[in-house]
Design a protein around this motif. Sequence first.
Motif, PDB file in Angstrom:
ATOM      1  N   GLU A   1       1.057   2.394 -42.902  1.00 24.67           N
ATOM      2  CA  GLU A   1       2.243   3.239 -42.833  1.00 24.67           C
ATOM      3  C   GLU A   1       2.647   3.425 -41.374  1.00 24.67           C
ATOM      4  OE1 GLU A   1       3.921   4.482 -45.435  1.00 24.67           O
ATOM      5  OE2 GLU A   1       2.534   3.453 -46.790  1.00 24.67           O
ATOM      6  N   TYR A   2       3.892   3.813 -41.165  1.00 20.23           N
ATOM      7  CA  TYR A   2       4.353   4.158 -39.826  1.00 20.23           C
ATOM      8  C   TYR A   2       3.494   5.306 -39.289  1.00 20.23           C
ATOM      9  CZ  TYR A   2       7.083   6.280 -36.130  1.00 20.23           C
ATOM     10  OH  TYR A   2       7.466   6.827 -34.934  1.00 20.23           O
ATOM     11  N   GLY A   3       2.976   5.140 -38.076  1.00 23.02           N
ATOM     12  CA  GLY A   3       2.197   6.191 -37.436  1.00 23.02           C
ATOM     13  C   GLY A   3       0.733   6.234 -37.851  1.00 23.02           C
ATOM     14  N   GLU A   4       0.346   5.390 -38.798  1.00 22.32           N
ATOM     15  CA  GLU A   4      -1.052   5.358 -39.235  1.00 22.32           C
ATOM     16  C   GLU A   4      -1.910   4.716 -38.143  1.00 22.32           C
ATOM     17  OE1 GLU A   4      -3.367   4.312 -43.389  1.00 22.32           O
ATOM     18  OE2 GLU A   4      -1.342   3.569 -43.087  1.00 22.32           O
TER      19      GLU A   4
ATOM     20  N   SER B   1       0.343   2.432 -35.855  1.00 19.62           N
ATOM     21  CA  SER B   1       1.288   1.380 -36.224  1.00 19.62           C
ATOM     22  C   SER B   1       2.707   1.868 -35.965  1.00 19.62           C
ATOM     23  CB  SER B   1       1.136   1.026 -37.702  1.00 19.62           C
ATOM     24  OG  SER B   1       2.102   0.044 -38.052  1.00 19.62           O
ATOM     25  N   PRO B   2       3.521   1.051 -35.272  1.00 16.74           N
ATOM     26  CA  PRO B   2       4.900   1.462 -34.987  1.00 16.74           C
ATOM     27  C   PRO B   2       5.840   1.244 -36.177  1.00 16.74           C
ATOM     28  CG  PRO B   2       4.454  -0.668 -34.013  1.00 16.74           C
ATOM     29  CD  PRO B   2       3.163  -0.205 -34.644  1.00 16.74           C
ATOM     30  N   ILE B   3       5.340   0.582 -37.220  1.00 12.22           N
ATOM     31  CA  ILE B   3       6.188   0.250 -38.375  1.00 12.22           C
ATOM     32  C   ILE B   3       5.362   0.271 -39.651  1.00 12.22           C
ATOM     33  CG2 ILE B   3       7.914  -1.194 -37.191  1.00 12.22           C
ATOM     34  CD1 ILE B   3       6.201  -3.622 -37.905  1.00 12.22           C
ATOM     35  N   VAL B   4       6.054   0.288 -40.781  1.00 12.73           N
ATOM     36  CA  VAL B   4       5.426   0.121 -42.081  1.00 12.73           C
ATOM     37  C   VAL B   4       5.299  -1.378 -42.337  1.00 12.73           C
ATOM     38  CG1 VAL B   4       5.726   0.456 -44.573  1.00 12.73           C
ATOM     39  CG2 VAL B   4       6.390   2.254 -42.980  1.00 12.73           C
TER      40      VAL B   4
END
Length: 95
Positions: free
Chosen positions: A84-87, A22-25
């Motif tokens: 989450e970001y990066g998840e 994911s690029p964002i939260v």
Amino acid sequence: SGAAPSTEAADVVDDRYEKIPSPIVGTMYQKPSPDADNFIKVGDVVEPGQTLCLVEAMKLFNEIEAEFKCRIIEILKDDATPVEYGESLFLVERL
């Protein structure tokens, strides 16, 4: 690759597969609206630019698109779940 197996079990994934993060939260949605079909399902082959899911952040819906042609191996997040970001959202096989 011939490297020794990683000791971190959480990160052991077949070398052929890649994770799409994911690029964002925000909150992940697998379909464009509650009564619509999911954008993709396991086993689908997607083309670059094809929408994989939406991540909603502060009332803005961000389309998460495939950056390369790939087959969906696993969808790692349920519909309408926080991310989450990066998840990692998807496990894919690059084609």
